[in-house]
Enzyme design. Structure first.
Site, mmCIF file in Angstrom:
data_model
loop_
_atom_site.group_PDB
_atom_site.id
_atom_site.type_symbol
_atom_site.label_atom_id
_atom_site.label_comp_id
_atom_site.label_asym_id
_atom_site.label_seq_id
_atom_site.Cartn_x
_atom_site.Cartn_y
_atom_site.Cartn_z
ATOM 1 N N GLU A 166 -67.078 -47.351 -68.406
ATOM 2 C CA GLU A 166 -66.769 -47.278 -66.982
ATOM 3 C C GLU A 166 -66.335 -45.898 -66.506
ATOM 4 O O GLU A 166 -66.562 -45.547 -65.343
ATOM 5 C CB GLU A 166 -65.676 -48.299 -66.645
ATOM 6 C CG GLU A 166 -66.095 -49.747 -66.802
ATOM 7 C CD GLU A 166 -67.156 -50.158 -65.786
ATOM 8 O OE1 GLU A 166 -67.136 -49.639 -64.653
ATOM 9 O OE2 GLU A 166 -68.018 -50.980 -66.142
ATOM 10 N N SER A 446 -54.056 -112.141 -71.522
ATOM 11 C CA SER A 446 -53.151 -112.568 -72.595
ATOM 12 C C SER A 446 -52.214 -111.474 -73.085
ATOM 13 O O SER A 446 -51.342 -111.743 -73.914
ATOM 14 C CB SER A 446 -53.969 -113.102 -73.776
ATOM 15 O OG SER A 446 -54.691 -114.247 -73.391
#
Length: 872
Positions: A166, A446
């Site tokens: 860069e 149940s």
């Protein structure tokens, strides 16, 4: 000339004033700037302990969640390797809620799913070793997201590569690089297009902080001026650090990925300091255009850009030619797009947010950078996710059910701590939609029945596991004239059935009769004491499961049963620290005892029978028989909901399976949810062996009528646990030889009244001497003394002259004489035993007195004969 000079002076003054204005803006912004960071969430750390149960696949799942790499030899933290069953791990430095632990190595061995030979790097034996905690996402998606890093934590290779690609003049320019601008212009003229920019890293940082990305001459001028000012006030390391934290490197929906720290986790599921050179090269390449080079959408472009960066690294001497060829040949190695999700565990996170909201605002969770430490176990979560997804699909295929029509949810809790180990709210576990684990209220069928039977077992003078319950048709007419007539599966009645078997077989009629005898309100209160706070209808159908609960609520209810009657509030949250890792708040275990330990144990036994010979029996073929599994199936009307809730000594798991449109599935609890539950529990480590009963429980054999079968006189029967407060009726077939009852009566033998029945023993809470118990003790001693006195009187001369009235037959006379001698020897033996019992009782009283007065420490006191469970 004068006018030009004045104009120049004015221009210089104006520029100076403008520079002062820009300088004030720059310094105010940078000096007061704070990142707005969403809260980061961590799983519970895996703690390796000597002797702990740990499966190799479980360990591998933990390593995967931590993004540990297998490498030999170990070269840096975050690596592990294995030789046979010998493991070496190098953990990373990590700030836990209770303090930071440095990077360190450990070795251990796994054999038969048990960890042993745990040693530190120096070879010293250690008791435990805590790994770092895996990051599991951030809270409250959307907006800017980043994981800032300090300059000292930035890998030098990454910093040098970024400068080489860069801004090669970064270390030498003063914010603007004329040479860089000239180089870019030449490159662009040659290419006939814009292929290279002339902005420095400093200029890019200024643009990212202060300006939008729309190109304009004014923006470029301001960029250059502020870059120069930044170089005047701040050191190069700080500028590079801020650029590495500020550059945009990706997007996920509304979430923007900023900085290399977060990008490393987003793309590779790794901390920044563990990246390899080819992975760093990809991230540096993305700084040019994260959308254009998106490795998931455009892998070919991303690969070319990565290789270009690798070539720059080679040219700058950052890697060798051999390394370049090696890394260039590698794939992108990015994680799957799903693994990069901001919130990979949406069901768990939803519950976590509920627990956080009373303490932290939305804004704090979104911007304060808090560190959230949770209970989630990555290995258990993955196991649950796989079981739900794979088994639901398999059930559809096996049963001819429409593909993708079934939905599922599961919750797993640690019994002792209440920690939520895993939660799945959808067949697609990463899908952040409707969370069925927390929000789907369905009838439980149940699953509610254990509360009915527990209510009965809390009345030991009326009910025990052996009490026969009539399983026969029952008819209840309500105030509105409606009639309730429950039926059993298959429309069969079974007559008198032992209480434990009525639960194991899930008989509806027996349960309804029992519940109505106990009273609806009493059963409702039992459900409350098990930890359920949801609405409970006051209708008889409640007894058979006409109650709507979420899987999370069911898990809390069954955890109470699994934990011996102590309800521990389920939790996902352990601690919260601020962005610097300093502890802010710790969240402790909250519990209350809703059920006494004795009836809770008796219920557990009945639920274990569900697995041994009841509706859960089909799962035991796939589960280790040495583990005390317990649980209950649940099926609702028209087979709309399939449930299973159960537990091992350590873990409670609940599974729901059904359809979102509430249509019929044709699945019972056993054919649907139980198969998923068994798949999960089969792969978890568990404690082996029977769960020890608490004080106040004893095992006794009984017949099918619930009568005590004294083993002294007969064999057989079913061994069941009973409360000491339960008095069992003796079985007639086990009363002994009645022909010589007169002789036992003569000696005061009370076996028919006591030994042949299960005696009711009073429990004394605590360690001290209870006054009532002391009175009963004195009465027992008086009776023993009286018995010995009578025995001594019987031994006086002349007692043998008592006529026996033998028959004249000589053989019968001889036989009776032999029997008499046997009884005489038996009487002598019993006299000796009575004397020993008296001495033993005296010793026990003395020990109780000494303990009560503090003469003997509790931990040093000699236990009662027969173990702690036999204490009076």
């Amino acid at each position: 000339m004068v006018r030009l000079g004045l104009l120049a002076l004015v221009g210089v003054l104006a520029l100076a004033a403008y520079m002062v204005y820009l300088d004030v803006q720059l310094r105010e912004r940078l000096d007061s700037r704070q990142y707005q960071l969403p809260a980061r969430v961590f799983a519970r750390p895996l703690v390796l302990r000597e002797g702990m149960a740990l499966r190799p696949d479980e360990l591998m799942a933990e390593f995967d969640a931590l993004s540990y790499r297998e490498k030999k030899p170990l070269t840096e933290p975050g690596q592990w390797h294995r030789e046979g069953m010998e493991f070496r791990v190098w953990r990373r430095d990590f700030a836990h809620a209770d303090g930071r632990e440095p990077a360190a190595q450990v070795t251990f061995r796994l054999r038969n799913d048990e960890l042993s030979n745990l040693r530190d790097e120096a070879g010293n034996k250690i008791r435990e070793f805590r790994l770092d905690a895996a990051p599991i996402g951030t809270l409250l998606g959307g907006g800017d997201d980043r994981n800032p890093v300090r300059f000292a934590d930035i890998p030098p290779l990454l910093a040098n590569t970024l400068i080489a690609v860069e801004d090669q003049d970064f270390l030498h320019h003063f914010g603007v690089s004329p040479r860089g601008i000239a180089r870019a212009m030449i490159a662009n003229i040659k290419a006939g297009a814009v292929v290279q920019g002339g902005s420095t890293i400093t200029q890019q940082l200024v643009k990212n902080i202060f300006f939008d990305h729309k190109p304009s001459l004014q923006r470029k001028i301001n960029e250059a001026l502020m870059a120069i000012l930044m170089e005047l006030h701040y050191e190069k390391p700080y500028i590079l650090q801020e650029y590495i934290n500020e550059v945009w490197l990706g997007q996920q929906g509304s979430r923007a990925i900023y900085g290399f720290g977060l990008a490393s986790e987003f793309y590779f599921q790794k901390p920044l300091d563990t990246l390899e050179p080819h992975e760093m090269a990809l991230l540096v390449g993305l700084a040019k255009g994260a959308s254009y080079y998106n490795p998931w959408r455009h892998p070919k472009r991303a690969l070319e850009r990565r290789n270009t960066v690798l070539e720059v690294m080679k040219e700058q001497g950052l890697i060798t030619a051999e390394q370049y060829e090696d890394y260039r040949a590698r794939p992108l190695d990015v994680a799957s797009a799903g693994a990069a999700a901001q919130n990979p565990y949406p069901a768990f996170t939803e519950r976590l947010l509920e627990e956080l909201r009373p303490y932290y605002s939305y804004e704090e969770l979104r911007t304060a950078g808090l560190r959230i430490y949770t209970t989630l176990s990555p290995s258990v979560q993955k196991l649950a996710e796989d079981a739900v997804s794979e088994r639901a699909e398999q059930i559809e295929k096996d049963r001819g059910i429409q593909a993708d029509s079934l939905q599922a949810a599961t919750v797993l809790l640690d019994n002792n701590s209440g920690n939520v180990l895993a939660m799945v709210g959808d067949r697609r576990p990463n899908y952040p939609g409707f969370n069925r684990a927390l929000e789907a209220r369905r009838q439980v069928g149940s699953l509610i029945k254990p509360a009915v039977f527990l209510t009965a077992l809390e009345r030991p003078d009326q009910y025990s596991l052996a009490t026969p319950i009539e399983d026969a048709p029952i008819r209840v007419e309500g105030d509105n004239g409606q009639v309730w007539m429950p039926s059993n599966f298959g429309n069969r009645s079974h007559g008198p059935t032992p209480l434990y078997l009525a639960l194991a077989k899930s008989y509806n009629q027996a349960t309804a009769r029992l519940g109505l005898d106990l009273g609806l309100e009493n059963v409702r209160q039992t459900i409350r004491r098990l930890g359920v706070q949801a609405d409970l209808p006051r209708v008889p159908a409640m007894l058979l499961g006409a109650v709507e609960l979420t899987p999370f609520e069911v898990a809390g209810m069954y955890q109470t049963m699994a934990n011996g009657g102590e309800h521990v509030e389920p939790r996902t949250l352990l601690a919260v620290a601020n962005a610097d890792g300093e502890q802010v708040q710790r969240f402790r275990r909250r519990s209350n005892r809703g059920v006494d330990a004795v009836p809770a144990y008796l219920l557990r036994f009945a639920l274990e029978e569900v697995m041994r010979e009841g509706t859960g029996k089909s799962a035991m073929r796939r589960l280790p028989s040495s583990v005390a599994f317990a649980g209950k199936t649940g099926t609702t009307n028209d087979y709309r909901d399939s449930w299973f809730a159960g537990f091992s000594p350590d873990v409670t798991a609940v599974v729901w399976l059904g359809r979102d449109d509430n249509e019929r599935t044709s699945l019972t609890g056993a054919t649907g949810a139980l198969t998923i539950w068994a798949e999960i529990m089969r792969k978890l480590p568990h404690r082996h062996g029977r769960v020890e009963p608490p004080r106040g429980v004893e095992y006794k054999p009984v017949n099918e009528r619930g009568q005590y079968m004294n083993p002294e006189y007969c064999e057989g029967g079913t061994e069941l646990p009973f409360s000491y407060e339960t008095k069992l009726e003796p079985a007639p077939e086990c009363r002994g030889r009645e022909r010589f009852r007169w002789f036992r009566d003569l000696f005061g033998d009370d076996r028919d009244s006591q030994d042949e029945t299960a005696p009711r023993q009073e429990m004394t809470p605590g360690w001290g001497v209870d006054p009532e118990e002391e009175q009963r003790q004195r009465e027992r001693e008086r009776q023993l003394q009286e018995q010995l006195r009578r025995d001594d009187e019987l031994q006086q001369p002349g007692w043998e002259d008592e006529p026996l009235q033998l028959p004249p037959d000589e053989e019968e006379e001889i036989r009776q004489e032999d029997l008499w001698q046997q009884e005489e020897r038996r009487a002598e033996e019993e006299r000796r035993l009575l004397q020993e019992r008296l001495e033993e009782e005296e010793r026990r009283r003395e020990e109780l007195r000494r303990r009560d007065e503090g003469d003997v420490p509790v931990e040093e006191a000699e236990p009662w004969p027969g173990g702690e469970d036999q204490w009076p």
